[in-house]
Design a protein around this motif. Structure first.
Motif, PDB file in Angstrom:
ATOM      1  N   ARG A 254      32.844   9.722  74.183  1.00  0.00           N
ATOM      2  CA  ARG A 254      31.397   9.862  74.403  1.00  0.00           C
ATOM      3  C   ARG A 254      31.346  10.176  75.934  1.00  0.00           C
ATOM      4  NH1 ARG A 254      27.150   8.848  70.609  1.00  0.00           N
ATOM      5  NH2 ARG A 254      25.665   8.373  72.033  1.00  0.00           N
ATOM      6  N   ILE A 255      32.027   9.492  76.600  1.00  0.00           N
ATOM      7  CA  ILE A 255      32.161   9.452  77.938  1.00  0.00           C
ATOM      8  C   ILE A 255      32.750  10.507  78.679  1.00  0.00           C
ATOM      9  CG2 ILE A 255      32.926   8.639  80.310  1.00  0.00           C
ATOM     10  CD1 ILE A 255      32.495   5.615  78.900  1.00  0.00           C
ATOM     11  N   GLU A 256      34.083  10.900  77.792  1.00  0.00           N
ATOM     12  CA  GLU A 256      34.658  12.092  78.160  1.00  0.00           C
ATOM     13  C   GLU A 256      33.792  13.507  77.875  1.00  0.00           C
ATOM     14  OE1 GLU A 256      38.399  12.771  76.152  1.00  0.00           O
ATOM     15  OE2 GLU A 256      39.077  10.675  77.267  1.00  0.00           O
ATOM     16  N   GLN A 257      33.110  13.370  76.577  1.00  0.00           N
ATOM     17  CA  GLN A 257      32.247  14.570  76.555  1.00  0.00           C
ATOM     18  C   GLN A 257      31.000  14.410  77.037  1.00  0.00           C
ATOM     19  OE1 GLN A 257      32.639  14.203  72.228  1.00  0.00           O
ATOM     20  NE2 GLN A 257      34.584  14.581  71.967  1.00  0.00           N
ATOM     21  N   ASN A 258      30.645  13.514  78.141  1.00  0.00           N
ATOM     22  CA  ASN A 258      29.440  13.327  78.479  1.00  0.00           C
ATOM     23  C   ASN A 258      28.239  13.259  77.601  1.00  0.00           C
ATOM     24  OD1 ASN A 258      28.414  13.048  81.073  1.00  0.00           O
ATOM     25  ND2 ASN A 258      27.764  15.277  81.240  1.00  0.00           N
ATOM     26  N   ILE A 259      28.410  12.489  76.789  1.00  0.00           N
ATOM     27  CA  ILE A 259      27.326  12.295  75.693  1.00  0.00           C
ATOM     28  C   ILE A 259      26.565  10.814  76.147  1.00  0.00           C
ATOM     29  CG2 ILE A 259      26.515  11.884  73.382  1.00  0.00           C
ATOM     30  CD1 ILE A 259      29.023  13.313  72.523  1.00  0.00           C
ATOM     31  N   SER A 260      25.479  10.900  76.193  1.00  0.00           N
ATOM     32  CA  SER A 260      24.789   9.735  76.783  1.00  0.00           C
ATOM     33  C   SER A 260      23.780   9.223  75.863  1.00  0.00           C
ATOM     34  CB  SER A 260      24.074   9.831  78.045  1.00  0.00           C
ATOM     35  OG  SER A 260      23.120  11.199  78.099  1.00  0.00           O
ATOM     36  N   ALA A 261      23.364   7.881  75.815  1.00  0.00           N
ATOM     37  CA  ALA A 261      22.510   7.285  74.716  1.00  0.00           C
ATOM     38  C   ALA A 261      21.029   8.120  75.035  1.00  0.00           C
ATOM     39  CB  ALA A 261      22.433   5.987  75.051  1.00  0.00           C
ATOM     40  N   VAL A 262      20.680   8.394  76.369  1.00  0.00           N
ATOM     41  CA  VAL A 262      19.486   8.987  76.917  1.00  0.00           C
ATOM     42  C   VAL A 262      19.777  10.069  77.359  1.00  0.00           C
ATOM     43  CG1 VAL A 262      17.469   8.674  78.300  1.00  0.00           C
ATOM     44  CG2 VAL A 262      18.174   6.670  77.052  1.00  0.00           C
ATOM     45  N   PRO A 263      19.502  11.238  76.675  1.00  0.00           N
ATOM     46  CA  PRO A 263      19.899  12.577  77.308  1.00  0.00           C
ATOM     47  C   PRO A 263      19.703  12.842  78.714  1.00  0.00           C
ATOM     48  CG  PRO A 263      18.705  12.525  75.321  1.00  0.00           C
ATOM     49  CD  PRO A 263      18.536  11.314  75.848  1.00  0.00           C
ATOM     50  N   ASN A 264      18.872  12.430  79.400  1.00  0.00           N
ATOM     51  CA  ASN A 264      18.440  12.811  80.756  1.00  0.00           C
ATOM     52  C   ASN A 264      18.304  11.549  81.639  1.00  0.00           C
ATOM     53  OD1 ASN A 264      18.013  14.424  82.840  1.00  0.00           O
ATOM     54  ND2 ASN A 264      15.729  14.852  82.397  1.00  0.00           N
ATOM     55  N   GLU A 265      19.488  10.801  81.386  1.00  0.00           N
ATOM     56  CA  GLU A 265      19.108   9.485  82.215  1.00  0.00           C
ATOM     57  C   GLU A 265      18.990   9.470  83.586  1.00  0.00           C
ATOM     58  OE1 GLU A 265      22.531   6.407  81.264  1.00  0.00           O
ATOM     59  OE2 GLU A 265      22.629   6.572  83.516  1.00  0.00           O
ATOM     60  N   LYS A 266      17.737   8.710  83.849  1.00  0.00           N
ATOM     61  CA  LYS A 266      17.574   9.023  85.358  1.00  0.00           C
ATOM     62  C   LYS A 266      17.360   7.349  85.934  1.00  0.00           C
ATOM     63  CE  LYS A 266      15.811  13.381  86.401  1.00  0.00           C
ATOM     64  NZ  LYS A 266      15.182  13.919  85.255  1.00  0.00           N
ATOM     65  N   VAL A 267      16.973   6.576  85.054  1.00  0.00           N
ATOM     66  CA  VAL A 267      16.762   5.155  85.537  1.00  0.00           C
ATOM     67  C   VAL A 267      17.588   4.206  84.449  1.00  0.00           C
ATOM     68  CG1 VAL A 267      15.070   3.316  85.786  1.00  0.00           C
ATOM     69  CG2 VAL A 267      14.463   5.771  86.163  1.00  0.00           C
ATOM     70  N   ARG A 268      18.256   3.309  85.002  1.00  0.00           N
ATOM     71  CA  ARG A 268      19.308   2.606  84.315  1.00  0.00           C
ATOM     72  C   ARG A 268      18.512   0.921  84.540  1.00  0.00           C
ATOM     73  NH1 ARG A 268      24.369   4.300  83.586  1.00  0.00           N
ATOM     74  NH2 ARG A 268      25.356   2.257  84.023  1.00  0.00           N
ATOM     75  N   THR A 280      12.876  -2.401  68.320  1.00  0.00           N
ATOM     76  CA  THR A 280      13.693  -1.911  68.976  1.00  0.00           C
ATOM     77  C   THR A 280      13.780  -0.616  68.998  1.00  0.00           C
ATOM     78  OG1 THR A 280      15.346  -2.099  66.902  1.00  0.00           O
ATOM     79  CG2 THR A 280      15.464  -3.702  68.642  1.00  0.00           C
ATOM     80  N   ARG A 281      13.767   0.292  68.035  1.00  0.00           N
ATOM     81  CA  ARG A 281      13.365   1.769  67.819  1.00  0.00           C
ATOM     82  C   ARG A 281      12.348   2.224  68.644  1.00  0.00           C
ATOM     83  NH1 ARG A 281      14.244   6.083  64.459  1.00  0.00           N
ATOM     84  NH2 ARG A 281      16.479   5.364  64.346  1.00  0.00           N
ATOM     85  N   TRP A 282      11.161   1.422  68.525  1.00  0.00           N
ATOM     86  CA  TRP A 282      10.097   1.901  69.542  1.00  0.00           C
ATOM     87  C   TRP A 282      10.190   1.801  70.747  1.00  0.00           C
ATOM     88  CZ3 TRP A 282       6.471  -0.545  72.620  1.00  0.00           C
ATOM     89  CH2 TRP A 282       5.282   0.068  72.780  1.00  0.00           C
ATOM     90  N   LEU A 283      10.860   0.636  71.259  1.00  0.00           N
ATOM     91  CA  LEU A 283      11.046   0.427  72.624  1.00  0.00           C
ATOM     92  C   LEU A 283      12.292   1.238  73.205  1.00  0.00           C
ATOM     93  CD1 LEU A 283      11.136  -3.468  72.603  1.00  0.00           C
ATOM     94  CD2 LEU A 283       9.738  -1.939  74.067  1.00  0.00           C
ATOM     95  N   SER A 284      13.065   1.459  72.497  1.00  0.00           N
ATOM     96  CA  SER A 284      14.140   2.571  72.816  1.00  0.00           C
ATOM     97  C   SER A 284      13.415   4.018  72.788  1.00  0.00           C
ATOM     98  CB  SER A 284      15.196   2.503  71.655  1.00  0.00           C
ATOM     99  OG  SER A 284      16.147   3.594  71.727  1.00  0.00           O
ATOM    100  N   GLN A 289      11.647   8.136  76.533  1.00  0.00           N
ATOM    101  CA  GLN A 289      10.587   9.218  77.127  1.00  0.00           C
ATOM    102  C   GLN A 289      10.380   9.320  78.392  1.00  0.00           C
ATOM    103  OE1 GLN A 289       6.934   8.037  75.218  1.00  0.00           O
ATOM    104  NE2 GLN A 289       7.853   8.289  72.863  1.00  0.00           N
ATOM    105  N   HIS A 290      10.755   8.053  79.162  1.00  0.00           N
ATOM    106  CA  HIS A 290      10.763   7.986  80.694  1.00  0.00           C
ATOM    107  C   HIS A 290      11.983   8.189  81.120  1.00  0.00           C
ATOM    108  CE1 HIS A 290       6.808   6.592  81.092  1.00  0.00           C
ATOM    109  NE2 HIS A 290       6.953   5.832  79.910  1.00  0.00           N
ATOM    110  N   ASN A 291      13.185   8.882  80.500  1.00  0.00           N
ATOM    111  CA  ASN A 291      14.435   9.033  80.934  1.00  0.00           C
ATOM    112  C   ASN A 291      15.150   7.644  81.388  1.00  0.00           C
ATOM    113  OD1 ASN A 291      14.195  11.641  80.282  1.00  0.00           O
ATOM    114  ND2 ASN A 291      13.345  12.097  82.459  1.00  0.00           N
ATOM    115  N   ALA A 292      14.569   6.558  80.788  1.00  0.00           N
ATOM    116  CA  ALA A 292      15.101   5.163  81.174  1.00  0.00           C
ATOM    117  C   ALA A 292      16.234   4.824  80.059  1.00  0.00           C
ATOM    118  CB  ALA A 292      14.185   4.191  81.433  1.00  0.00           C
ATOM    119  N   CYS A 293      17.333   4.290  80.509  1.00  0.00           N
ATOM    120  CA  CYS A 293      18.385   3.746  79.587  1.00  0.00           C
ATOM    121  C   CYS A 293      18.537   2.139  79.904  1.00  0.00           C
ATOM    122  CB  CYS A 293      19.711   4.427  79.685  1.00  0.00           C
ATOM    123  SG  CYS A 293      20.911   3.838  78.452  1.00  0.00           S
TER     124      CYS A 293
END
Lengths: 411, 373
Positions: A254-268, A280-284, A289-293
């Motif tokens: 996934r790292i190689e293929q640049n697949i991330s858990a949150v598509p547009n990760e801005k906040v960690r 867990t699903r709701w919170l995730s 939605q806020h681009n936070a992972c």
């Protein structure tokens, strides 16, 4: 339109972690076997999540984790109803929801798998809390079975030589207890094998978690909460090593293929405390939605955080010390050190703390930790009040507002 | 009883008492929160062991450190130290009990501003040789820590003297409890509670003299008071920071004749062997004493103990005084109630969230309960 939908679907599929299916199969098989244990002429022991399970496996005993069961009850949103049953039995609503649900389950045989298989004996290690002692006493009375308490003195500072002697002596007593209840000699060679596999599994699990240091993270803490089940319930067996090896490969791909858990990760973000299982699903989704992972957490690393203390040549003694040194059995200042290290390693921008009504040793001290994190690490902290398995203690609108307000800090 | 006035100051105005003591004698004062604290060792060092109770007018400062689901004992104790109400303390000792106290120790160490902090991490199980060895080690370490903090040496003679005094005090308290059990009403619940609390705070030599006075007085008066036909009650729980409860019980026509509280009988049960190695002997008393629910001995111990004591003391009914959010006691409640039910003793559970609140609502429930007996 149709094309667009197909593309969306493909994108969704790409995001999914493929190992998940296998993991579900392994867990199903584990619980199936456990339920058939007596038919297979195997003994069943209930053990706390942070308890030394390796000697059990060496004795060919099937370990069962009421806490893992509690998490399943939470995730299937059956916690509230089961807790109510135990409240009708006289247990206060303020008690740990895992314990309340489990106590009820023993009687009504409810929950997602129709109750846990009857234990032949119980092993309780208080490195996670004092609650487990009370909980296991109740089950020892209910099932009329022997109970072994593995007492791990709390470390307000460095572990004392007296405490080390005490826990190492108890490892011997634990083995004597097992020999007595299983009516057979302890198999040293098998224990060595199990112990080494356990160490290997812990290291692999840590490597899986380490993948999230990559930006963007290939999986989130919410995924880790799910994949954690094996290191909790089956560490010491080969299946865990195979599974985590596969999961690790997938994460690297996934790292190689640049697949991330949150598509547009801005906040960690860093998560503290036990998950809110029924949300867990709701919170995730909410954080996505806020681009936070949520890239790291203090919870899932508890099962690998002390592996460095285990000496392969002195397994029993060093394991006793390692089990006594886990995240929940140390002072707030030591917890802060751990959080600071995680924050640095995973490049986090903020911390989300679950103030968990069910877990006092994990939650009390969070306000002080919050201050240390904001002052010394200069990171913002959000505290969410909820409960790990009793969905009646979750106020959606209130928590949603707090998350939205918190996320504004990063905009 | 006028003999009791002397105890009031140290309970109602502890600052006054402690500052006076400090100026007059330059004694160190060490705070503690749990009846498992080996106070004999503190006493032998020359310092005064001072028990902190859950009394505070608000919890504004403590609320910044502890969540709303934390018991009032921890919150109010923390409030006292944060509002500088415990400035006369030189330090505090936390003996390991429950999850809340464990974390409170950390929060206290980081925020109290007191010079000294000790953690006496006792074993949680009290049923094996290794646990006992560990407990002895912990007590030796505590002695060493005190010696280092106060720059002195605690001799065996000093330890033996303290042990002797504590044995006398514990015997005295036990005797008072027997008077109370045999002559309900001779000494009121509130008075007994005051004596017990003073036992954990006052200069111990003075305290011992004073309870001897009380005893003399009671021996003269007791026979007159036992005519009344009280319903005999036992209180069960941890701390009971609600002294008005006793008045409510007595108004309802009952009397507390015994208890299983850590500010009650658990405090004085078990004497220390005066002929053994002092530290080992101290450890042995804490090891063998009737356990509190935060300690493990055997899963059935507390139920069997309570049922036995209730029968021995001819108890008519039991009141569980539950501090809200106290996990160890809340977990034991259904099981203890069950054991009492089996021996035909009805019980009432009172959950106390804030000891400062008025007794009104509890009073009605107590009256209804006593009427039913």
């Amino acid at each position: 339109m149709a094309n667009q939908r197909a593309e969306d679907h493909a994108a969704q599929e790409r995001l999914k972690i493929k190992s998940t299916g296998l993991m579900k199969k392994i867990m199903k098989r584990y619980y199936f076997q456990a339920k058939m244990a007596h038919w297979l002429r195997k003994k069943v022991a209930w053990i706390t999540s942070g308890g030394p399970v390796e000697p059990l496996l060496a004795m060919n005993v099937i370990p069962i984790y009421p806490e893992n069961h509690g998490a399943m009850i939470g995730a299937t949103k059956m916690g509230g109803a089961l807790c109510e049953t135990s409240e009708a039995m006289g247990y206060s609503r303020d008690l740990c929801s895992y314990a309340r649900a489990d106590i009820a389950c023993s009687i009504v045989k409810g929950g997602p798998i129709g109750g846990l298989p009857r234990p032949d004996f119980l092993v309780c290690c208080n490195n996670i809390c004092g609650t487990v002692i009370k909980w296991y006493e109740i089950q020892a009375r209910f099932y009329q079975v022997p109970l072994f308490i593995f007492d791990t003195p709390f470390n307000h500072a460095e572990m004392s030589p007296a405490a080390k002697r005490y826990v190492q002596r108890q490892m011997q007593e634990y083995i004597e207890f097992l020999e007595r209840v299983c009516r057979k000699k302890f198999n040293e060679a098998k224990f060595q094998e199990v112990g080494l596999r356990s160490i290997q599994a812990q290291r692999l699990w840590q490597q899986v978690l380490d993948c999230c240091a990559h930006q963007p993270a290939p999986m989130s803490a919410f995924d880790a909460f799910f994949h954690l089940a094996l290191i909790v319930t089956l560490r010491g067996t080969k299946v865990v090593i195979d599974y985590y090896s596969q999961l690790l490969d997938e994460m690297r791909q996934r790292i190689e293929q640049n697949i991330s858990a949150v598509p547009n990760e801005k906040v960690r973000l860093l998560w503290d405390n036990i998950p809110i299982w029924y949300r867990t699903r709701w919170l995730s989704d909410k954080f996505s939605q806020h681009n936070a992972c949520l890239v790291a957490d203090t919870y899932t690393s508890a099962w690998s955080g002390v592996v460095h203390l285990i000496d392969e040549n002195h397994l029993l003694d060093s394991m006793a010390v390692a089990y006594s040194s886990i995240h929940l059995n140390v002072s707030i200042d030591q917890m802060f050190q751990k959080i600071a290290a995680l924050a640095q390693k995973y490049h986090v921008d903020g911390v989300v703390m679950h103030s968990n009504r069910s877990c006092k040793p994990y939650s009390f001290g969070q306000y002080d930790l919050q201050n240390m994190i904001t002052q010394r690490l200069n990171l913002p902290v959000l505290i969410i009040e909820a409960d790990m398995a009793d969905e009646r203690n979750f106020s959606e609108s209130q928590i949603e507002t707090r998350i939205d307000a918190f996320m504004e800090i990063f905009e | 009883m006028k003999q009791l006035q002397i105890f009031e100051q140290v309970i109602d105005r502890p600052s006054e008492y402690c500052w006076l003591l400090k100026t007059q004698t330059h004694r160190k004062i060490i705070g503690y929160l749990c009846s498992y604290t080996p106070e004999e060792i503190i006493h032998a060092s020359g310092a005064l062991p001072f028990r902190i109770f859950g009394h505070a007018d608000s919890t504004i400062r403590a609320d910044a450190h502890l969540q709303a689901y934390c018991c009032s004992l921890a919150r109010m104790a923390l409030e006292q130290v944060l509002s500088r109400g415990l400035d006369f303390l030189d330090g505090t000792v936390f003996s390991h009990t429950c999850d809340t106290m464990q974390r409170l120790s950390d929060i206290w160490r980081l925020n109290s501003g007191l010079a000294l902090h000790f953690d006496v991490v006792l074993p949680s199980k009290l049923n094996s040789e290794s646990a006992f060895r560990y407990l002895v080690d912990v007590c030796y370490q505590f002695k060493k820590d005190l010696e280092a903090a106060f720059r002195l040496k605690i001799t065996d003679e000093q330890l033996s003297e303290s042990i002797h005094l504590y044995n006398l005090i514990r015997q005295g308290l036990q005797e008072l409890y027997h008077v109370r059990s045999q002559h309900p009403g001779a000494i009121s619940g509130k008075e007994m509670d005051l004596i017990m609390r003073a036992a954990m705070r006052m200069d111990r030599e003075e305290f011992y003299q004073r309870i001897m006075d009380v005893m003399d007085h009671l021996k003269r008066e007791a026979s007159m008071k036992c005519a009344q036909n009280f319903k005999r009650l036992i209180l069960v729980g941890g701390v009971c920071d609600q002294p008005n409860l006793y008045g409510a019980v007595e108004q309802a026509g009952a009397a507390v004749v015994w208890d299983d509280l850590c500010v009650g009988s658990r405090y004085f049960q078990g004497l220390i062997d005066e002929n053994a190695d002092p530290i080992e002997a101290i450890a042995k008393r804490y090891f063998e004493r009737v356990i509190c629910p935060a300690k493990y001995r055997d899963p059935n111990f507390r139920g069997e103990y309570l049922a036995r004591i209730a029968r021995e003391k001819n108890i008519h009914g039991a009141i569980f005084v539950m501090l809200k959010f106290c996990d160890p006691h809340a977990f034991d409640y259904p099981f203890l109630k069950d054991h009492l039910d089996q021996v035909g003793i009805p019980s009432l559970r009172l959950e106390i969230e804030d000891p400062q609140l008025a007794i009104g609502q509890l009073q009605t429930r107590i009256e209804a309960f006593v009427e039913m007996l």
